[in-house]
Write a protein that holds these residues in place. Sequence first.
Motif, PDB file in Angstrom:
ATOM      1  N   THR A 183      12.931  31.410 -11.290  1.00 51.37           N
ATOM      2  CA  THR A 183      12.944  30.366 -12.318  1.00 51.37           C
ATOM      3  C   THR A 183      13.276  29.014 -11.717  1.00 51.37           C
ATOM      4  N   PHE A 184      14.269  28.979 -10.834  1.00 50.29           N
ATOM      5  CA  PHE A 184      14.657  27.702 -10.235  1.00 50.29           C
ATOM      6  C   PHE A 184      13.544  27.131  -9.367  1.00 50.29           C
ATOM      7  N   LEU A 185      12.954  27.965  -8.528  1.00 53.78           N
ATOM      8  CA  LEU A 185      11.899  27.472  -7.631  1.00 53.78           C
ATOM      9  C   LEU A 185      10.694  26.971  -8.412  1.00 53.78           C
ATOM     10  N   ASP A 186      10.331  27.661  -9.485  1.00 47.47           N
ATOM     11  CA  ASP A 186       9.207  27.205 -10.301  1.00 47.47           C
ATOM     12  C   ASP A 186       9.517  25.875 -10.979  1.00 47.47           C
ATOM     13  N   ALA A 187      10.731  25.718 -11.457  1.00 49.24           N
ATOM     14  CA  ALA A 187      11.115  24.457 -12.109  1.00 49.24           C
ATOM     15  C   ALA A 187      11.062  23.301 -11.116  1.00 49.24           C
ATOM     16  N   ASP A 188      11.508  23.543  -9.897  1.00 54.17           N
ATOM     17  CA  ASP A 188      11.516  22.501  -8.874  1.00 54.17           C
ATOM     18  C   ASP A 188      10.094  22.068  -8.514  1.00 54.17           C
ATOM     19  N   MET A 189       9.135  23.002  -8.589  1.00 50.85           N
ATOM     20  CA  MET A 189       7.756  22.696  -8.215  1.00 50.85           C
ATOM     21  C   MET A 189       6.859  22.453  -9.427  1.00 50.85           C
ATOM     22  N   SER A 190       7.435  22.380 -10.600  1.00 54.47           N
ATOM     23  CA  SER A 190       6.618  22.243 -11.814  1.00 54.47           C
ATOM     24  C   SER A 190       5.781  20.968 -11.811  1.00 54.47           C
ATOM     25  N   ILE A 191       6.235  19.945 -11.099  1.00 55.42           N
ATOM     26  CA  ILE A 191       5.510  18.677 -11.064  1.00 55.42           C
ATOM     27  C   ILE A 191       4.099  18.856 -10.516  1.00 55.42           C
ATOM     28  N   LEU A 192       3.900  19.833  -9.643  1.00 57.41           N
ATOM     29  CA  LEU A 192       2.575  20.050  -9.054  1.00 57.41           C
ATOM     30  C   LEU A 192       1.547  20.446 -10.094  1.00 57.41           C
ATOM     31  N   GLY A 193       2.006  21.057 -11.190  1.00 59.19           N
ATOM     32  CA  GLY A 193       1.082  21.534 -12.211  1.00 59.19           C
ATOM     33  C   GLY A 193       0.983  20.635 -13.423  1.00 59.19           C
ATOM     34  N   LYS A 194       1.498  19.417 -13.339  1.00 58.97           N
ATOM     35  CA  LYS A 194       1.391  18.489 -14.458  1.00 58.97           C
ATOM     36  C   LYS A 194       0.013  17.839 -14.483  1.00 58.97           C
ATOM     37  N   ASP A 195      -0.284  17.122 -15.556  1.00 59.37           N
ATOM     38  CA  ASP A 195      -1.618  16.520 -15.663  1.00 59.37           C
ATOM     39  C   ASP A 195      -1.821  15.481 -14.559  1.00 59.37           C
ATOM     40  N   VAL A 196      -3.073  15.115 -14.358  1.00 61.99           N
ATOM     41  CA  VAL A 196      -3.451  14.318 -13.188  1.00 61.99           C
ATOM     42  C   VAL A 196      -2.703  12.991 -13.124  1.00 61.99           C
ATOM     43  N   GLU A 197      -2.537  12.327 -14.244  1.00 58.61           N
ATOM     44  CA  GLU A 197      -1.866  11.020 -14.246  1.00 58.61           C
ATOM     45  C   GLU A 197      -0.422  11.151 -13.770  1.00 58.61           C
ATOM     46  N   ILE A 198       0.286  12.134 -14.290  1.00 57.29           N
ATOM     47  CA  ILE A 198       1.674  12.347 -13.878  1.00 57.29           C
ATOM     48  C   ILE A 198       1.740  12.762 -12.415  1.00 57.29           C
ATOM     49  N   TYR A 199       0.821  13.633 -12.014  1.00 55.56           N
ATOM     50  CA  TYR A 199       0.804  14.095 -10.624  1.00 55.56           C
ATOM     51  C   TYR A 199       0.532  12.935  -9.661  1.00 55.56           C
ATOM     52  N   ASP A 200      -0.408  12.075  -9.983  1.00 60.11           N
ATOM     53  CA  ASP A 200      -0.726  10.961  -9.094  1.00 60.11           C
ATOM     54  C   ASP A 200       0.465  10.016  -8.933  1.00 60.11           C
ATOM     55  N   LYS A 201       1.212   9.830 -10.011  1.00 54.96           N
ATOM     56  CA  LYS A 201       2.416   8.997  -9.923  1.00 54.96           C
ATOM     57  C   LYS A 201       3.428   9.642  -8.990  1.00 54.96           C
ATOM     58  N   TYR A 202       3.589  10.952  -9.126  1.00 54.47           N
ATOM     59  CA  TYR A 202       4.480  11.710  -8.244  1.00 54.47           C
ATOM     60  C   TYR A 202       4.017  11.599  -6.795  1.00 54.47           C
ATOM     61  N   ALA A 203       2.718  11.782  -6.569  1.00 55.25           N
ATOM     62  CA  ALA A 203       2.175  11.745  -5.216  1.00 55.25           C
ATOM     63  C   ALA A 203       2.415  10.383  -4.566  1.00 55.25           C
ATOM     64  N   GLY A 204       2.302   9.329  -5.347  1.00 49.89           N
ATOM     65  CA  GLY A 204       2.555   8.001  -4.820  1.00 49.89           C
ATOM     66  C   GLY A 204       3.997   7.819  -4.404  1.00 49.89           C
ATOM     67  N   CYS A 205       4.917   8.350  -5.207  1.00 51.49           N
ATOM     68  CA  CYS A 205       6.348   8.263  -4.884  1.00 51.49           C
ATOM     69  C   CYS A 205       6.668   9.049  -3.619  1.00 51.49           C
ATOM     70  N   ILE A 206       6.135  10.264  -3.528  1.00 48.79           N
ATOM     71  CA  ILE A 206       6.373  11.090  -2.354  1.00 48.79           C
ATOM     72  C   ILE A 206       5.786  10.433  -1.107  1.00 48.79           C
ATOM     73  N   ARG A 207       4.630   9.810  -1.279  1.00 43.94           N
ATOM     74  CA  ARG A 207       3.977   9.155  -0.145  1.00 43.94           C
ATOM     75  C   ARG A 207       4.873   8.063   0.439  1.00 43.94           C
TER      76      ARG A 207
END
Length: 281
Positions: A183-207
């Motif tokens: 449960t914890f590991l899935d919650a930590d990685m849940s951002i990967l499965g969000k919609d494209v707009e949210i994911y792209d924002k995340y990807a930019g931050c990580i970059r």
Amino acid sequence: MMMEQSLRNRWKPSVTCLINELGMSSSSTITIDRERLQELDALSQSWLEKISQLYAEPHRAYHNMTHVQDVIASLDFLLDGEDSSIDAHTTCEKAILILAAFFHDVIYNPKSSTNEKDSADLFLQFASELGYQRDDNDEQPCTQQHIRNCIMVMQIEECIIATATHISSAGIAHETQNHTLATFLDADMSILGKDVEIYDKYAGCIRREYEFRADILESFLPILDEDAASTTATTPVKKHSFIYATDKGRLQWEEQARSNLKNEIEMLRRGVIPCEIQKHG
């Protein structure tokens, strides 16, 4: 701030549960009086401030308190519909997950390979300070062995350390039916499965945190049937079939996560940075 208050509301009862578990795992019964409770509350609040300051470090574009809040929201989603009766087991499990969320990225240096261990060590320091017990007006620190014997401490440490090998740890958690860790590991990685707009924002931050990212993302993707056909002898074989460990996580996030990861990898291989598209597109 509303976010800060919501996090405080999750922090305090989780710490109280840990204090109770540390007391239960002690070889002697210790009565915590009102004065000691006040001391523990002050200690708890000072640690929350310390954690908040660490997550507010200027180099953190993604691994900040917003991420902690998002992980907790995903934990709530994954636990919704589970047996939520208020008993000792359920309360303790939720506290394990919440405290793991607060501590799992508390030490974060993109150039370090020991972030997870360092974060776990800081959590153990916190648990040790909580373990000071008052007996006949004398404070005695609980031993490291006492801390290590506390099941709740061991499970929180396990969750934190497992993020160093996220995908393989998720697979093991699923196979061994380690519900708490899965449960914890899935919650930590849940951002990967969000919609494209949210994911792209995340990807930019990580970059902004990582200079190189495509190779890391490649390791997240499961090996598919079509991938296996093109695997060469010099290509490392990925042994996992899923990103997520829980059935609910796979149903909710798996397909979108694979799509998001493939899209970003393709963009990065072409030298395109997602956040720059948003900024200049």
